[in-house]
Scaffold this motif. Structure first.
Motif, PDB file in Angstrom:
ATOM      1  N   GLY A 422      43.493  47.103  45.779  1.00  0.00           N
ATOM      2  CA  GLY A 422      44.947  47.213  45.145  1.00  0.00           C
ATOM      3  C   GLY A 422      45.761  48.485  45.826  1.00  0.00           C
ATOM      4  N   PRO A 423      46.992  48.497  45.621  1.00  0.00           N
ATOM      5  CA  PRO A 423      47.653  49.883  46.021  1.00  0.00           C
ATOM      6  C   PRO A 423      46.978  50.961  45.505  1.00  0.00           C
ATOM      7  N   ALA A 424      47.337  52.268  46.143  1.00  0.00           N
ATOM      8  CA  ALA A 424      46.915  53.529  45.606  1.00  0.00           C
ATOM      9  C   ALA A 424      47.697  53.845  44.368  1.00  0.00           C
ATOM     10  N   GLY A 425      46.697  54.022  43.438  1.00  0.00           N
ATOM     11  CA  GLY A 425      47.053  54.416  42.206  1.00  0.00           C
ATOM     12  C   GLY A 425      47.249  53.208  41.168  1.00  0.00           C
ATOM     13  N   ARG A 426      47.134  51.963  41.738  1.00  0.00           N
ATOM     14  CA  ARG A 426      47.285  50.777  40.837  1.00  0.00           C
ATOM     15  C   ARG A 426      46.215  49.886  41.218  1.00  0.00           C
ATOM     16  N   GLU A 427      45.211  50.375  41.526  1.00  0.00           N
ATOM     17  CA  GLU A 427      43.987  49.617  41.694  1.00  0.00           C
ATOM     18  C   GLU A 427      43.527  48.604  40.680  1.00  0.00           C
ATOM     19  N   GLY A 428      42.877  47.360  41.014  1.00  0.00           N
ATOM     20  CA  GLY A 428      42.271  46.727  39.784  1.00  0.00           C
ATOM     21  C   GLY A 428      40.986  46.818  39.639  1.00  0.00           C
ATOM     22  N   LEU A 429      40.642  46.724  38.439  1.00  0.00           N
ATOM     23  CA  LEU A 429      39.158  46.837  38.027  1.00  0.00           C
ATOM     24  C   LEU A 429      38.726  45.431  37.532  1.00  0.00           C
ATOM     25  N   LEU A 430      37.326  45.250  37.820  1.00  0.00           N
ATOM     26  CA  LEU A 430      36.817  43.868  37.271  1.00  0.00           C
ATOM     27  C   LEU A 430      35.715  44.272  36.181  1.00  0.00           C
ATOM     28  N   VAL A 431      35.940  44.057  34.849  1.00  0.00           N
ATOM     29  CA  VAL A 431      34.929  44.391  34.033  1.00  0.00           C
ATOM     30  C   VAL A 431      34.141  43.232  33.324  1.00  0.00           C
ATOM     31  N   GLY A 432      33.218  43.454  33.178  1.00  0.00           N
ATOM     32  CA  GLY A 432      32.152  42.322  32.639  1.00  0.00           C
ATOM     33  C   GLY A 432      31.675  42.958  31.258  1.00  0.00           C
ATOM     34  N   LEU A 433      31.492  42.143  30.103  1.00  0.00           N
ATOM     35  CA  LEU A 433      31.164  42.830  28.853  1.00  0.00           C
ATOM     36  C   LEU A 433      29.920  41.942  28.312  1.00  0.00           C
ATOM     37  N   LYS A 434      29.257  42.585  27.455  1.00  0.00           N
ATOM     38  CA  LYS A 434      27.896  42.260  26.808  1.00  0.00           C
ATOM     39  C   LYS A 434      28.422  40.622  26.095  1.00  0.00           C
ATOM     40  N   ASN A 435      29.477  40.580  25.587  1.00  0.00           N
ATOM     41  CA  ASN A 435      29.993  39.573  24.800  1.00  0.00           C
ATOM     42  C   ASN A 435      30.333  38.330  25.541  1.00  0.00           C
ATOM     43  N   GLY A 436      30.505  38.494  26.856  1.00  0.00           N
ATOM     44  CA  GLY A 436      30.635  37.396  27.666  1.00  0.00           C
ATOM     45  C   GLY A 436      32.193  37.318  28.252  1.00  0.00           C
ATOM     46  N   GLN A 437      32.818  38.443  27.846  1.00  0.00           N
ATOM     47  CA  GLN A 437      34.042  38.703  28.281  1.00  0.00           C
ATOM     48  C   GLN A 437      34.443  38.990  29.618  1.00  0.00           C
ATOM     49  N   ILE A 438      35.305  38.547  30.410  1.00  0.00           N
ATOM     50  CA  ILE A 438      35.587  39.084  31.711  1.00  0.00           C
ATOM     51  C   ILE A 438      37.183  39.680  31.767  1.00  0.00           C
ATOM     52  N   LEU A 439      37.290  40.939  32.123  1.00  0.00           N
ATOM     53  CA  LEU A 439      38.671  41.406  32.018  1.00  0.00           C
ATOM     54  C   LEU A 439      39.039  41.960  33.321  1.00  0.00           C
ATOM     55  N   LYS A 440      40.521  41.876  33.680  1.00  0.00           N
ATOM     56  CA  LYS A 440      41.072  42.757  34.776  1.00  0.00           C
ATOM     57  C   LYS A 440      41.800  43.634  34.178  1.00  0.00           C
ATOM     58  N   ILE A 441      41.580  44.845  34.788  1.00  0.00           N
ATOM     59  CA  ILE A 441      42.462  46.078  34.251  1.00  0.00           C
ATOM     60  C   ILE A 441      42.979  46.779  35.542  1.00  0.00           C
ATOM     61  N   PHE A 442      44.415  47.185  35.397  1.00  0.00           N
ATOM     62  CA  PHE A 442      44.669  47.911  36.563  1.00  0.00           C
ATOM     63  C   PHE A 442      45.008  49.447  35.894  1.00  0.00           C
ATOM     64  N   VAL A 443      44.819  50.489  36.699  1.00  0.00           N
ATOM     65  CA  VAL A 443      44.332  51.885  36.388  1.00  0.00           C
ATOM     66  C   VAL A 443      45.665  52.512  35.924  1.00  0.00           C
ATOM     67  N   ASP A 444      46.980  51.660  36.456  1.00  0.00           N
ATOM     68  CA  ASP A 444      48.343  52.102  35.846  1.00  0.00           C
ATOM     69  C   ASP A 444      48.762  51.226  34.675  1.00  0.00           C
ATOM     70  N   ASN A 445      47.811  50.575  33.936  1.00  0.00           N
ATOM     71  CA  ASN A 445      48.395  49.290  32.847  1.00  0.00           C
ATOM     72  C   ASN A 445      47.454  49.674  31.657  1.00  0.00           C
ATOM     73  N   LEU A 446      47.996  50.000  30.442  1.00  0.00           N
ATOM     74  CA  LEU A 446      47.035  50.191  29.413  1.00  0.00           C
ATOM     75  C   LEU A 446      46.637  48.948  29.077  1.00  0.00           C
ATOM     76  N   PHE A 447      47.128  47.917  29.403  1.00  0.00           N
ATOM     77  CA  PHE A 447      46.681  46.421  28.780  1.00  0.00           C
ATOM     78  C   PHE A 447      45.835  46.013  29.668  1.00  0.00           C
ATOM     79  N   ALA A 448      44.513  45.415  29.240  1.00  0.00           N
ATOM     80  CA  ALA A 448      43.607  44.668  29.942  1.00  0.00           C
ATOM     81  C   ALA A 448      43.839  43.087  29.754  1.00  0.00           C
ATOM     82  N   ILE A 449      43.560  42.617  30.935  1.00  0.00           N
ATOM     83  CA  ILE A 449      43.947  40.995  31.054  1.00  0.00           C
ATOM     84  C   ILE A 449      42.627  40.234  31.058  1.00  0.00           C
ATOM     85  N   VAL A 450      42.675  39.505  30.295  1.00  0.00           N
ATOM     86  CA  VAL A 450      41.305  38.734  29.899  1.00  0.00           C
ATOM     87  C   VAL A 450      41.237  37.510  30.842  1.00  0.00           C
ATOM     88  N   LEU A 451      40.472  37.483  31.607  1.00  0.00           N
ATOM     89  CA  LEU A 451      40.410  36.421  32.715  1.00  0.00           C
ATOM     90  C   LEU A 451      39.954  35.283  32.036  1.00  0.00           C
TER      91      LEU A 451
END
Length: 1183
Positions: A422-451
């Motif tokens: 992603g652009p510098a300062g706005r990268e995207g993170l892919l996060v996997g949880l133990k409960n099976g949830q997969i989220l996409k998080i942008f470092v400049d955004n407080l809200f996680a997106i559930v994929l």
């Protein structure tokens, strides 16, 4: 690093020391006054060993594993075998403090409170050395050359193998800091020997063999009781009063605790070549731990960073294989890497590095920021401007200055996190949880997106290059692939522990598990191959695999998915897969399949890749034809099949498209003539003949000439058949062809004849020329092959070829020195002038080359030829007779001059002085006019002068020397002539009378120097000379009275009429066994009235030569024995000579009519087997 307890045991006594058997199977402990032997695998006590009477303080195992030693407070050392038997015991004066085996020589060092000893199996006695202080510890260097002793007064003494002190190291604390444990680094990679020293000043220090300290003292904050290295020297174990064992790097950086105990740790050791550690304590506890060094690493695309030696970070470029090491000098806890950023977490801070440049291959990092703060986190992620800390359910985003910018709280434990760009300062993170949830998080955004949400916990996940698909590995080892937009499960595969999408191809992913690598393309079945480790990345044809602690880039051909696309005729997709990396064979297969599928664009790209110009030309030609309006796909495919070698399929397609001629051309070009005939069937005979001719051409080209000849004959191509047969020298084949050919076929027959001639078969060539009727070529054949008899026979029948036969024959004879035969041949050919010219040239060459004998012979030959020509052509008679006499004269001159030349030019002379004198005098008298070519007047006069002087003809010698003064003298005889000219002045001015020549006609003594030449000064009668010694012969030439023919004269001479009172003085007396001739002295020898003698009377003073002319009565009175006749052929007259001294025999050569003394002639003939003048063979009876 974690320490896992493997087994533990406890004894009643303090464990002062322990040692491993070198193979690691057994552990020897010093416990009380016993030695305890344990099995290291499960902690079983194998056997206690008793032998000491007091507490055992130390134990050591030899490096070869054959024996170990123990030292006790009872002042004794016991040597034990590996079979746990004591074999030797020796003592010191005080209690034994430590023992150590030399790793090379297996020499044992044993140290007591007051001295130390050195013992080896080869020695009977122990050499002991006093010590100024109590020795507490000892250690040998790796090479076994030096022994370090640690003492209670703070001194380290380094000794050589003989016990002599080489280096002395004094610690600053002195006796307040007693040395309690020392150990040399066992690593062979270190350039210097490094000694680790632990003292009770609570310091850890390092020294070189020279005594120089390395770095500064490291404070320990406890009293160390033991120190030991890992087998390869990378880590150090230190135990002591803090009741635990600490792990240090080889540089002294503390890494952590191995195991906490309830009492002081007196000893600790590492099991050889392993990560197992054993600890012995004050309270008798023995603990056996396994050290587990966890992998601390990070990966982003082709850059992989991992921890090395606990304190270093190595960044590896997986494509170029470049590596760079970053030394942190502290325990590295976490590593994260992203693009040009690298984050390293240390115990008290986080370091952020950046690349020096934007170059993709640059490997130089520099510190960008330091966050000096202690963080607790499970996972660390770095972005362009942020670091992300993951602690259980919480994610924190910090700036590089350490300021927390935002935080996310998850519903469950975070199992996996990954930066997906992603652009510098706005990268995207892919996060996997133990409960099976997969989220996409942008470092400049407080809200996680559930994929998406799945039922099982996430272990690993990755997103495809276009962000359209998501691959997840769950805790059940299942790989699930979803469509991100529709949340639909596309497929799932079992046995997966990690997964990665191909960064260059949207539809390809790979996952690993169960020792296999699985590659899946689109929805095709999985392709498997063996691979150990975890897949962490997939770029083109490279798969990045982590196995244990090493990361490697594995080149995996993408053949399987490519073939899956090919099976479905999906050529463009297959080409995209091939671009990721397949073998050349796969590229070729793709190209062929696309070509057969008439997908020319893909085929062209694939053939370009494998650089196959042949197929590229084919594609180009097909494309050109398509542009011109051709649209027959069968014809295009037929061309493709013919290129691929599928000729029968191609032929069928050619036939189907109505181009049978192309199929026929294909078969003939490929020399597949049988197939061509089958294809043609019973077609046009002209076509069949053309086929046979092409087949013959092919047989010729592949070096099967016999088959080619037969085919050419059957096809009627006789010229080519003859050419091949001739070039290979097959005469039999040529004979068959020539005899089968009709005589009207002139050109092939003449070619046959030429080859027969070339192949040395003139008989067959003649037969062929006769068949054709080419007589001129036949004559030339006979001449070229020197078959003269056949040539003459042909010449008799056809006189027009006479010149063509005899001229070459004569030339051949002349070249072979057969001049008489050559003369006859030239005569027959009417080429007398030719014969003369050849001989004149040979004569000239002989003179130029100073071969005067040959010149004489050739001139004689020329003279005889001129005589023949005078006889044959009356018109030329006078000219030829003049030439005859001239050549005869030259022959005589050159014959004589050969002896003079040999005498002057060669170092040794075999001729008598009288002979040399006579010849030079003869030449001098003969050379009154012009001197012929090659004859040197200087050499002649020089020879005459020397021989005259030697024989007493001083007057003549003086005359010769005077003559020489007027000539140009060669340098080589200049001095000799000058000397002779001087010395001859001392001799009388007259000649010896013995040398004066006598005229046998008028009995006049002639002077040696005769102005008239070789004739008598009185009667002018020419002298007759011997052709060998050149003496004047006792012969007088007489002439016949007019009217007497030669035949009548010979008849009269042969009558032998009886003479008055001429009876033989010899009488024959015969007895029984012998015959004798007896000289009768009483017989009357007087009154000898020979009529010839009367004819010799001559009045002195006449100036004209008057010849002796005899009549019939005089002839009748002559004896045949006294008369010599030169029987010249016409037009010359015969010459008659009378010997005036019949008893002195004279021989005349019947060929050249030269006169010799009989004895000389016989000797010369024996030497040369021929006449020395005309070279007539002695066995030749003719004249």
């Amino acid at each position: 690093m974690r320490a896992v307890l493997t087994w533990r045991d406890k004894v009643e006594q303090c464990i002062y020391d322990l040692a491993f058997k070198p193979d690691g199977t057994q552990l020897i402990l010093a416990a009380g006054n016993r030695l305890l032997v344990y099995d290291t695998s499960d902690g079983t006590l194998l056997q206690p060993l008793k032998g000491h009477k007091d507490t055992v303080y130390c134990v050591a195992y030899a490096k070869d594993g054959k024996r170990f030693a123990s030292g006790s407070a009872d002042k004794s050392i016991i040597i034990w075998t590996s079979k746990l038997e004591g074999i030797l015991k020796y003592t010191h004066n005080d209690s034994i403090q430590c023992v150590s085996y030399n790793p090379v020589t297996h020499q044992l060092a044993s140290c007591s409170s007051s001295d130390f000893g050195l013992w080896s199996p080869e020695q009977k006695s122990v050499s002991k050395h006093k010590s100024s202080s109590k020795i507490t510890c000892c250690s040998w260097t790796n090479d076994g050359q030096y022994l370090a002793l640690g003492m209670s007064n703070g001194v380290i003494s380094i000794r050589n193998k003989n016990g002599e002190e080489k280096v002395k190291i004094e610690r600053p604390g002195g006796s307040l800091s007693p040395i309690w444990s020392i150990c040399w680094n066992p690593s062979r990679e270190e350039h210097n020997d490094i000694l680790a020293v632990a003292d009770w000043g609570q310091k850890l220090s390092f020294y070189q063999l020279s005594g120089k300290q390395i770095g500064k003292d490291r404070p320990l904050n406890f009293d160390p009781c033991c120190i030991s290295y890992f087998t390869k020297g990378e880590y150090i174990l230190v135990g002591g009063s803090d009741k635990q064992v600490s792990l240090f790097t080889k540089d002294g950086v503390r890494l952590g605790t191995v195991g906490e105990q309830n009492s002081w740790v007196w000893t600790c050791r590492v099991k050889p070549d392993s990560n197992y550690v054993v600890v012995g304590c004050q309270d008798g506890t023995i603990s056996f731990y396994q050290l587990i060094f966890s992998t601390v690493h990070g990966l982003y695309k082709d850059r992989y960073a991992y921890r090395d030696s606990m304190t270093d970070v190595i960044v590896q470029h997986l494509i170029t294989e470049q590596k760079v090491r970053i030394k942190c000098r502290e325990l590295v806890k976490k590593i994260a890497i992203y693009k040009n950023r690298l984050a390293i977490q240390l115990p008290e801070k986080i370091l952020i590095y950046e690349l020096y440049s934007d170059d993709s291959a640059d490997m130089h990092y520099r510190v960008k920021e330091k966050i000096v703060k202690k963080f607790e986190c499970n996972l660390l992620v770095v972005c362009a401007d942020h670091i992300i800390l993951c602690q259980e359910k919480r994610l924190q985003c910090l700036s590089f200055s350490g300021v927390k910018e935002r935080e996310w709280q998850m519903e469950s434990l975070i199992r996996y996190i990954k930066v997906i760009g992603g652009p510098a300062g706005r990268e995207g993170l892919l996060v996997g949880l133990k409960n099976g949830q997969i989220l996409k998080i942008f470092v400049d955004n407080l809200f996680a997106i559930v994929l998406l949400k799945q039922a099982t916990a996430v272990r690993c996940l990755d997103m495809s290059a276009s962000r359209n698909k998501l691959a997840v590995v769950d805790e059940n080892d299942t790989c699930l692939v979803y469509d991100i937009h529709t949340k639909e499960l596309l497929f799932q595969e079992p046995n997966a522990n990690s997964v990665a999408w191909n960064t260059q191809c949207e539809d390809m992913l790979c996952f690993s598990g169960g020792g296999y690598l699985n590659i899946k393309a689109s929805t095709f079945p999985v392709h498997q191959q063996k691979l150990q480790g975890f897949v962490v990345g997939y770029n083109g044809s490279k798969i990045f695999c982590l196995h244990v602690f090493s990361m490697s880039a594995v080149e995996v051909p993408q053949s399987a998915p490519m073939y899956q696309y090919l099976d479905r005729k999906m050529f463009r997709e297959a080409y995209q897969i091939a671009c990721l990396g397949v073998t050349d064979t796969d590229w070729r297969e793709l190209a062929m399949e696309a070509l057969e599928g008439l997908e020319f664009e893909t085929a062209k790209k694939a053939f370009t890749r494998v650089q196959d110009l042949r197929y590229l030309e084919l594609i180009s030609s097909i494309e050109e034809r398509k542009k011109r309006g051709e649209s027959n796909n069968d014809l295009f495919l037929a061309d493709v099949f013919s290129y691929q070698g599928k000729f029968h399929e191609a032929a069928k397609l050619y036939k189907r498209s109505g181009h049978e001629n192309l199929a026929l051309d294909m078969y003939t070009d490929l020399c597949m003539f049988e197939y061509a005939k089958d294809f043609l069937g019973s077609g046009d005979p002209k076509e069949t003949k053309m086929l046979i001719t092409k087949q013959a051409d092919w047989a010729r080209n592949i070096n099967e000439p016999k088959a080619a000849v037969e085919m050419y004959i059957s096809a009627g191509e006789h010229t080519k058949a003859i050419e091949i047969s001739g070039s290979h020298g097959w005469v039999d084949m040529l004979i068959d062809i020539a005899r089968k050919l009709d005589k009207a076929e002139r050109e092939p027959l003449l070619m046959c004849a030429r080859y027969f001639k070339k192949l040395d078969s003139p008989g067959y060539a003649a037969e062929t020329y006769l068949k054709v009727g080419d007589l001129k070529s036949l004559v030339q054949l006979y001449v070229d092959t020197k078959r003269w008899d056949e040539a003459f026979a042909l010449g008799e029948k056809h006189p027009e070829f006479k010149d063509d036969i005899y001229v070459p024959y004569a030339q051949w004879l002349a070249e072979n020195d057969r001049f008489e035969e050559a003369q006859k041949a030239f005569h027959k050919a009417g080429r007398q002038g030719e014969a003369v010219r050849v001989l004149e040239q040979l004569t000239h060459n002989a003179v130029v080359e100073s071969r005067f004998n040959d010149a004489a012979y050739y001139y004689w030959m020329l003279s005889m030829q001129c005589l023949d020509m005078a006889q044959a052509d009356p018109a030329q008679k006078d000219v030829m007779l003049d030439k005859f006499h001239h050549f005869q004269h030259l022959a005589e001159l050159y014959h004589g001059y050969q002896t003079i030349h040999r005498y002057t030019e060669e170092p040794f002379s075999f001729d008598l002085p009288e002979t040399l004198f006579n010849i030079s005098k003869f030449l001098l008298h003969s050379l009154t006019k012009a001197t012929p070519l090659g004859i040197s007047k200087v050499n002649t006069l020089f020879t005459l002068a020397k021989q005259s002087k030697a024989l007493g003809a001083y007057k003549l010698a003086r005359h010769a020397y005077d003559k020489l003064r007027g000539l140009q003298i060669p340098a080589r005889i200049q001095k000799s002539i000058e000397l002779g000219t001087l010395t001859i002045r001392s001799k009388p001015f007259h000649d010896s009378e013995e040398l004066v020549p006598l005229c046998y006609r008028c009995s006049t003594n002639n002077p040696l120097l005769n102005n008239l030449g070789n004739v008598c000064i009185n009667c002018r009668q020419p002298f007759i000379f011997s052709a060998s010694s050149y003496e004047v012969l006792h012969l007088v030439e007489f002439y016949l009275e007019e009217g007497i023919t030669d035949e009548e004269a010979v008849a009269l001479i042969d009558l032998e009429a009886p003479r008055h009172k001429r009876e033989s003085k010899w009488q024959e007396v015969a007895s029984n066994n012998s015959q004798m001739l007896k000289l009768d002295e009483t017989m009357d020898s007087l009154g000898d009235d020979d009529p010839f003698t009367a004819k010799l009377s001559f009045e002195q003073g006449g100036s004209e030569f008057v010849p002796v002319v005899v009549n019939r009565s005089v002839l009748r009175s002559m004896s045949r024995r006294d008369v010599l006749i030169k029987r010249w052929p016409p037009p010359l007259q015969w010459q008659y000579f009378r010997s005036l001294l019949p008893d002195a025999s004279i021989t005349m050569c019947p060929s050249c009519f030269q006169m010799f003394h009989s004895e000389d002639y016989e000797l010369l003939v024996l030497q040369h087997a021929c006449c020395p003048y005309c070279r007539r063979r002695i066995d030749d009876t003719g004249p």
